[in-house]
Design a protein around this motif. Structure first.
Motif, PDB file in Angstrom:
ATOM      1  N   THR A 239       1.749  20.895  40.745  1.00 20.15           N
ATOM      2  CA  THR A 239       0.299  21.028  40.598  1.00 20.15           C
ATOM      3  C   THR A 239      -0.363  21.321  41.933  1.00 20.15           C
ATOM      4  N   CYS A 240       0.070  20.629  42.988  1.00 23.27           N
ATOM      5  CA  CYS A 240      -0.497  20.873  44.320  1.00 23.27           C
ATOM      6  C   CYS A 240      -0.204  22.288  44.798  1.00 23.27           C
ATOM      7  N   LEU A 241       1.015  22.763  44.558  1.00 23.02           N
ATOM      8  CA  LEU A 241       1.354  24.131  44.928  1.00 23.02           C
ATOM      9  C   LEU A 241       0.487  25.135  44.178  1.00 23.02           C
ATOM     10  N   PHE A 242       0.254  24.875  42.902  1.00 22.07           N
ATOM     11  CA  PHE A 242      -0.602  25.762  42.105  1.00 22.07           C
ATOM     12  C   PHE A 242      -2.006  25.826  42.703  1.00 22.07           C
ATOM     13  N   MET A 243      -2.561  24.661  43.061  1.00 24.25           N
ATOM     14  CA  MET A 243      -3.912  24.615  43.623  1.00 24.25           C
ATOM     15  C   MET A 243      -3.971  25.302  44.987  1.00 24.25           C
ATOM     16  N   ILE A 244      -2.991  25.020  45.836  1.00 23.83           N
ATOM     17  CA  ILE A 244      -3.018  25.569  47.199  1.00 23.83           C
ATOM     18  C   ILE A 244      -2.885  27.090  47.181  1.00 23.83           C
ATOM     19  N   TRP A 245      -1.898  27.602  46.452  1.00 23.74           N
ATOM     20  CA  TRP A 245      -1.708  29.054  46.398  1.00 23.74           C
ATOM     21  C   TRP A 245      -2.896  29.744  45.739  1.00 23.74           C
ATOM     22  N   THR A 246      -3.410  29.176  44.651  1.00 22.75           N
ATOM     23  CA  THR A 246      -4.559  29.788  43.962  1.00 22.75           C
ATOM     24  C   THR A 246      -5.798  29.749  44.840  1.00 22.75           C
ATOM     25  N   GLY A 247      -6.049  28.603  45.468  1.00 16.70           N
ATOM     26  CA  GLY A 247      -7.226  28.484  46.328  1.00 16.70           C
ATOM     27  C   GLY A 247      -7.176  29.437  47.508  1.00 16.70           C
ATOM     28  N   LEU A 248      -6.017  29.529  48.172  1.00 16.67           N
ATOM     29  CA  LEU A 248      -5.884  30.443  49.306  1.00 16.67           C
ATOM     30  C   LEU A 248      -5.964  31.902  48.864  1.00 16.67           C
ATOM     31  N   ALA A 249      -5.429  32.208  47.681  1.00 15.91           N
ATOM     32  CA  ALA A 249      -5.519  33.581  47.164  1.00 15.91           C
ATOM     33  C   ALA A 249      -6.975  33.962  46.907  1.00 15.91           C
ATOM     34  N   CYS A 250      -7.751  33.028  46.348  1.00 15.48           N
ATOM     35  CA  CYS A 250      -9.181  33.289  46.128  1.00 15.48           C
ATOM     36  C   CYS A 250      -9.916  33.455  47.453  1.00 15.48           C
ATOM     37  N   LEU A 251      -9.587  32.603  48.432  1.00 20.71           N
ATOM     38  CA  LEU A 251     -10.226  32.703  49.745  1.00 20.71           C
ATOM     39  C   LEU A 251      -9.883  34.029  50.409  1.00 20.71           C
ATOM     40  N   ASN A 252      -8.638  34.456  50.296  1.00 22.78           N
ATOM     41  CA  ASN A 252      -8.204  35.730  50.869  1.00 22.78           C
ATOM     42  C   ASN A 252      -8.991  36.899  50.266  1.00 22.78           C
ATOM     43  N   GLN A 253      -9.113  36.904  48.945  1.00 23.30           N
ATOM     44  CA  GLN A 253      -9.858  37.976  48.272  1.00 23.30           C
ATOM     45  C   GLN A 253     -11.349  37.904  48.602  1.00 23.30           C
ATOM     46  N   PHE A 254     -11.873  36.696  48.747  1.00 19.48           N
ATOM     47  CA  PHE A 254     -13.288  36.532  49.111  1.00 19.48           C
ATOM     48  C   PHE A 254     -13.567  37.142  50.484  1.00 19.48           C
ATOM     49  N   ILE A 255     -12.723  36.834  51.461  1.00 15.33           N
ATOM     50  CA  ILE A 255     -12.914  37.373  52.810  1.00 15.33           C
ATOM     51  C   ILE A 255     -12.820  38.894  52.811  1.00 15.33           C
ATOM     52  N   ASN A 256     -11.825  39.422  52.103  1.00 10.75           N
ATOM     53  CA  ASN A 256     -11.681  40.876  52.028  1.00 10.75           C
ATOM     54  C   ASN A 256     -12.902  41.541  51.401  1.00 10.75           C
ATOM     55  N   SER A 257     -13.414  40.933  50.315  1.00 15.75           N
ATOM     56  CA  SER A 257     -14.560  41.536  49.624  1.00 15.75           C
ATOM     57  C   SER A 257     -15.825  41.495  50.466  1.00 15.75           C
ATOM     58  N   ILE A 258     -15.912  40.549  51.404  1.00 14.92           N
ATOM     59  CA  ILE A 258     -17.066  40.468  52.307  1.00 14.92           C
ATOM     60  C   ILE A 258     -16.943  41.487  53.442  1.00 14.92           C
ATOM     61  N   ILE A 259     -15.774  41.523  54.086  1.00 16.96           N
ATOM     62  CA  ILE A 259     -15.592  42.407  55.249  1.00 16.96           C
ATOM     63  C   ILE A 259     -15.658  43.872  54.845  1.00 16.96           C
ATOM     64  N   TRP A 260     -15.060  44.223  53.708  1.00 16.27           N
ATOM     65  CA  TRP A 260     -14.990  45.628  53.306  1.00 16.27           C
ATOM     66  C   TRP A 260     -15.948  45.971  52.167  1.00 16.27           C
ATOM     67  N   ASN A 261     -17.028  45.209  52.089  1.00 17.37           N
ATOM     68  CA  ASN A 261     -18.073  45.526  51.122  1.00 17.37           C
ATOM     69  C   ASN A 261     -18.791  46.805  51.537  1.00 17.37           C
TER      70      ASN A 261
END
Length: 325
Positions: free
Chosen positions: A34-56
């Motif tokens: 469960t912790c692995l699921f949360m960590i990987w999912t949370g970091l994946a969302c953060l990664n996509q969030f940063i990309n969508s901001i920088i390359w908007n």
């Protein structure tokens, strides 16, 4: 896109937040999968969030080092989330088929090490071996950001494309066997759970629903990805390490108006980035309103209220706030 890019940025950030909110009490319970699921999912969302901001609104190569890290992480997270689901299903299966009620510390430690090998080791290995068929450094898509590039060769199917499908199928087998074992041993189920002090029947079924939902999404999406790669693009021969990496420093940049001209590519890109957000939302739907979650919310609200000089009364959701000073 039929929606502004800020909509995705907002949901990606929300996905990151709701993924990490339950993390502290799951870490205390040592629920590795469960912790692995949360960590990987949370970091994946953060990664996509940063990309969508920088390359908007642009496809400029602002941060090449970040893109190296970001695109590599995307490769790992695409495998890591199914791997985390596999860890959850394995644990549920071994609980349902356990012959002994008492579990020793050595067995718990060994189970954690196996989960880490699956949930961390396989994704890291995937990040490494993808380099064998990586035609150039990375691509940049306007509004989406950094994206890894893999040549469409037979090597890609062995090393990259089929991994989520294989892991999803293995996880599905564990899920079916868990349900079968549970149906056979319903009378012993509470006794078996008593050996796992951090797992009750409600959490067991929520974990099973989470893993089952992930399988229901991963397997069809992996099959669809295979179909797109095989039929939408021509599979080229693998001409060797030197030829594949001959122009490795190349960075292709695609304005939004260009990549939207290819409906297959556009659909694949949008599906990839929204998938991690949906994983976060599904996880929070199962665990964000559970008994232990509400208990921790009440504790957090009480702690904050005490610090700012407020007192709380009543139950969570119908709290009467009053000033104390």
């Amino acid at each position: 896109m039929s929606y502004p890019n800020w909509v995705f940025s907002m949901f990606a950030f929300i996905g990151f937040v709701i993924s990490v909110i339950p993390l502290p009490w799951h870490l205390e319970a040592w629920n590795t999968g469960t912790c692995l699921f949360m960590i990987w999912t949370g970091l994946a969302c953060l990664n996509q969030f940063i990309n969508s901001i920088i390359w908007n609104g642009n496809a400029i190569n602002w941060a090449p080092v970040w893109c190296d890290i970001s695109s590599r992480f995307m490769i790992g997270s695409a495998v890591a989330i199914p791997c985390a689901s596999l860890c959850i299903n394995r644990r549920l299966y071994y609980i349902a088929t356990a012959n002994a009620v008492i579990i020793t510390k050595a067995e718990k430690r060994r189970a954690i090490m196996v989960d880490l090998a699956i949930g961390v080791g396989i994704p890291v290995l995937e990040m490494v071996v993808q380099y064998i068929d990586q035609g150039h450094r990375f691509d940049i898509y306007e509004d989406i950001g950094c994206y890894f590039f893999t040549l469409n060769t037979w090597v890609a199917y062995v090393l990259v494309v089929t991994w989520p499908l294989v892991i999803g199928c293995v996880s599905a087998v564990y899920c079916v066997l868990s349900i079968r074992a549970f149906m056979k041993r319903r009378s012993q189920f509470k006794e078996l759970l008593s050996a796992n002090s951090n797992l009750n029947s409600n959490r067991y079924f929520r974990l099973m629903c989470l893993a089952g939902t992930e399988i229901a999404c991963t397997v069809p999406l992996s099959c669809w990805s295979l179909y797109l790669n095989i039929h939408a693009e021509h599979i080229i021969p693998y001409d060797g390490w030197t030829v594949v990496h001959s122009d490795f420093s190349e960075v292709d940049q695609y304005p939004s108006i260009i990549w939207h001209l290819n409906p297959t590519l556009a659909t694949a890109l949008e599906t990839t980035r929204w998938f991690v957000v949906m994983c976060a939302i599904i996880f929070f739907a199962y665990f964000g309103f559970a008994d232990e979650a509400r208990k921790n919310y009440r504790a957090a609200i009480g702690s904050v209220a005490k610090r700012v000089g407020l007192s709380t009364g009543g139950s969570f959701g119908s709290t009467l706030w009053s000033s104390t000073g």
